[in-house]
Design a protein around this motif. Structure first.
Motif, mmCIF file in Angstrom:
data_model
loop_
_atom_site.group_PDB
_atom_site.id
_atom_site.type_symbol
_atom_site.label_atom_id
_atom_site.label_comp_id
_atom_site.label_asym_id
_atom_site.label_seq_id
_atom_site.Cartn_x
_atom_site.Cartn_y
_atom_site.Cartn_z
ATOM 1 N N THR A 1 18.116 -37.328 -11.002
ATOM 2 C CA THR A 1 18.612 -38.014 -12.193
ATOM 3 C C THR A 1 17.502 -38.023 -13.227
ATOM 4 O O THR A 1 16.335 -37.758 -12.915
ATOM 5 C CB THR A 1 19.030 -39.456 -11.884
ATOM 6 N N TRP A 2 17.875 -38.350 -14.450
ATOM 7 C CA TRP A 2 16.856 -38.471 -15.500
ATOM 8 C C TRP A 2 15.824 -39.530 -15.117
ATOM 9 O O TRP A 2 14.629 -39.344 -15.329
ATOM 10 C CB TRP A 2 17.509 -38.817 -16.842
ATOM 11 N N VAL B 1 20.073 -34.215 -13.945
ATOM 12 C CA VAL B 1 19.517 -33.245 -14.882
ATOM 13 C C VAL B 1 19.988 -31.863 -14.424
ATOM 14 O O VAL B 1 19.710 -31.458 -13.284
ATOM 15 C CB VAL B 1 17.977 -33.325 -14.927
ATOM 16 N N MET C 1 22.059 -41.836 -19.408
ATOM 17 C CA MET C 1 21.081 -40.907 -18.826
ATOM 18 C C MET C 1 20.623 -41.374 -17.446
ATOM 19 O O MET C 1 20.357 -40.552 -16.574
ATOM 20 C CB MET C 1 19.820 -40.824 -19.708
#
Length: 145
Positions: free
Chosen positions: A51-52, A40, A35
């Motif tokens: 990004t997450w 995302v 993750m």
């Protein structure tokens, strides 16, 4: 007869078994590691995807939001339908899944869902005709409101 002591079906069965094992008990920490740098999907529309890690913990101090998302993703993987045999056979046959699907929706959720996979060289108009034709045929058997 081949010079191998196993068949192509044996290979497919083993691949499906191993594919299923990967989703039955996914590595929780591995989910979080993957993750970290993944974009995302819903943030990509504006061209500046996050990004997450950037979305949930930009300062590196919000473990609660990160842990909640990681747990949900892990649970979705663990609870996913085992379509391993289908996936392996589609790939082995050179078929690719279409993004289109047909779903019969009820008040209590989906009644059924059909996914399609075709050869990569199938023309777009034939792909569209396939999905629309199957949908039209199924619709004939549903009561009209």
């Amino acid at each position: 007869m081949t010079d191998r002591p196993y068949t192509d079906d044996d290979l497919r069965a083993e691949a499906a078994s191993q594919h299923a094992a990967l989703t039955e008990d996914p590595d929780f920490m591995g989910v979080g590691e993957r993750m970290e740098d993944d974009i995302v999907a819903s943030t990509e529309a504006d061209g500046d995807g996050k990004t997450w890690g950037e979305l949930l913990d930009p300062d590196g101090d919000d473990d609660e939001a990160w842990d909640a998302a990681q747990r949900r993703i892990h649970d979705l993987i663990s609870g996913a339908a085992d379509v391993s045999e289908w996936a392996v056979n589609l790939g082995a046959d050179g078929l690719e899944p279409l993004p289109e699907q047909l779903t019969a929706q009820t008040d209590n959720g989906p009644w059924f869902r059909l996914h399609f996979a075709v050869r990569p060289d199938m023309p777009d108009d034939i792909r569209r005709a396939l999905v629309e034709g199957v949908g039209a045929e199924i619709a004939k058997h549903f009561p009209t409101a």
